[in-house]
Write an enzyme that holds these catalytic residues in place. Structure first.
Site, mmCIF file in Angstrom:
data_model
loop_
_atom_site.group_PDB
_atom_site.id
_atom_site.type_symbol
_atom_site.label_atom_id
_atom_site.label_comp_id
_atom_site.label_asym_id
_atom_site.label_seq_id
_atom_site.Cartn_x
_atom_site.Cartn_y
_atom_site.Cartn_z
ATOM 1 C CD GLU A 135 -1.324 3.607 4.189
ATOM 2 O OE1 GLU A 135 -2.930 3.895 4.638
ATOM 3 O OE2 GLU A 135 -1.059 3.724 2.894
ATOM 4 C CG HIS A 163 -2.530 -1.060 0.998
ATOM 5 N ND1 HIS A 163 -3.029 -1.131 2.418
ATOM 6 C CD2 HIS A 163 -2.083 -1.942 0.621
ATOM 7 C CE1 HIS A 163 -3.895 -1.919 1.620
ATOM 8 N NE2 HIS A 163 -3.089 -2.952 0.616
ATOM 9 C CB ALA A 191 -24.209 3.805 -36.614
ATOM 10 C CB CYS A 233 -1.686 0.884 6.232
ATOM 11 S SG CYS A 233 -0.999 0.043 4.904
ATOM 12 C CB THR A 254 -22.686 -3.709 -29.741
ATOM 13 O OG1 THR A 254 -23.238 -2.527 -29.922
ATOM 14 C CG2 THR A 254 -20.740 -3.400 -30.234
#
Length: 364
Positions: free
Chosen positions: A55, A53, A165, A87, A199
């Site tokens: 820290e 992370h 289109a 952390c 699509t």
């Protein structure tokens, strides 16, 4: 409550956090700056889920200089054992004297516990500096853990007269190469890319991040196809590409050929003749998807607008006129009066090559 220097260092922490926009998900983007004796002694940002992370990266950079330092973190330090150690414990062990967090972590296993752990160790804590900016940076993550639903963005490429289109379906290319490159960044920021089976059948899209200059750490967004009757061909290009494709259907259909081709299929309830998208979004949240990018035709785009499921529109508008024998941006059969319209809050307008990118929020 906060000084000018506090603001400067937190702004830097937020800037560092943004470096994880293409690779940190499903984790939030986080940045950290360590300051000692008025000087920056360490910086870090979270690069990828499962890795150190922000820290920890900053503490590694600071070394012994972390003792007595102030840590500026764009998100409350974690207090639980996940894929990495807490952390908060690392900050305590390093001997920092003060922690300033932009916002509390909305994730329940943290949710104030990190700050509480620091306070019990005698470390001064403050929260709320530049909170709005921090929340905006990780709004998809916040939405997922708080609402059980990711943020949904709809991308549209259109002419200046609103055509996506020609009537025949011809649409390549409406916008220029710069806009198409910009879309690659949108994809890389997203945990999932959603489209409809229409699509897929018409365009056979890849729906992947192809730009090698965008560092996703090798992670591709989840491709999501809404296909109520499992009409997607097993030969679809996206099924042969790295990354996963989730095909969402409803009813009783045989998906064995799609599974053999590499797809993951999942059944959902129906909403009319459509897959129930509310259920799909909830399932994506369970898969830890923070942000969904929709790249679809006018029917699915309009359906999502009608159901108030679009949070943000990103419209790439090309400076040409395509005329009347075209397809529009949205099909919205439920809207029959002016009162049905949706108001947009324009957040950003800028040139991308010869095209104009409009970013807008949908007001419900």
């Amino acid at each position: 409550m906060f000084t000018h220097d506090d603001c400067v260092h937190m702004a830097r922490a937020l800037q560092l956090a943004e470096r994880g926009e293409y690779s940190a998900h499903p984790n939030p983007m986080v940045g950290c700056v360590l300051v000692n004796n008025a000087g920056v002694v360490g910086e870090g940002w979270h690069e990828r889920a499962g890795e150190a992370h922000a820290e920890i990266m900053a503490l590694r950079a600071a070394g012994d200089n972390a003792k007595g330092a102030t840590a500026y973190v764009s998100l409350e330090p974690c207090a639980h054992e996940g894929k990495t150690p807490p952390c908060s414990e690392a900050l305590i062990a390093a001997g920092v004297s003060r922690v300033v967090a932009a916002m509390q972590d909305p994730f329940d296993p943290v949710g104030g516990r990190g700050l509480e752990m620091l306070q019990k160790a005698g470390i001064e804590t403050q929260v709320g500096l530049m909170q709005d900016a921090a929340e905006a940076l990780n709004e998809g993550f916040v939405s997922r853990v708080m609402r059980g639903r990711p943020i949904v963005r709809l991308k549209i490429a259109a002419s200046i007269d609103g055509a996506t289109a020609m009537e025949s379906g011809e649409s390549q290319w409406i916008t220029g190469p710069e806009a198409r490159h910009d879309v690659q960044k949108l994809r890389a920021r997203s945990g999932a890319i959603m489209t409809g089976v229409g699509t897929v059948q018409a365009d056979d899209p890849s729906l992947n991040v192809r730009d090698k200059h965008i560092d996703t750490r090798g992670v591709q967004p989840l491709r999501v196809v809404l296909d109520s009757r499992l009409r997607m061909p097993p030969t679809a290009a996206m099924l042969a590409l790295p990354g996963d494709t989730l095909v969402c259907y409803t009813g009783d259909h045989d998906g064995s050929r799609l599974e053999e081709a590499g797809a993951v299929i999942q059944a959902f309830g129906a909403h009319g003749d459509q897959v129930n998208v509310f259920e799909v979004l909830a399932a994506l949240a369970e898969r830890e998807v923070n942000d969904v990018l929709v790249e679809a035709g006018p029917r699915l785009a309009g359906y999502l607008l009608e159901k108030d499921l679009i949070n943000e529109l990103v419209i790439y508008q090309s400076p040409h006129i395509m005329g009347s024998n075209t397809r529009g941006m949205f099909t919205t059969p439920a809207w029959s009066a002016l009162a049905d319209r949706r108001t947009l809050d324009i957040r950003d307008v800028r040139r991308v090559g010869n095209d104009t990118r409009i970013t807008a929020r949908v007001s419900v």
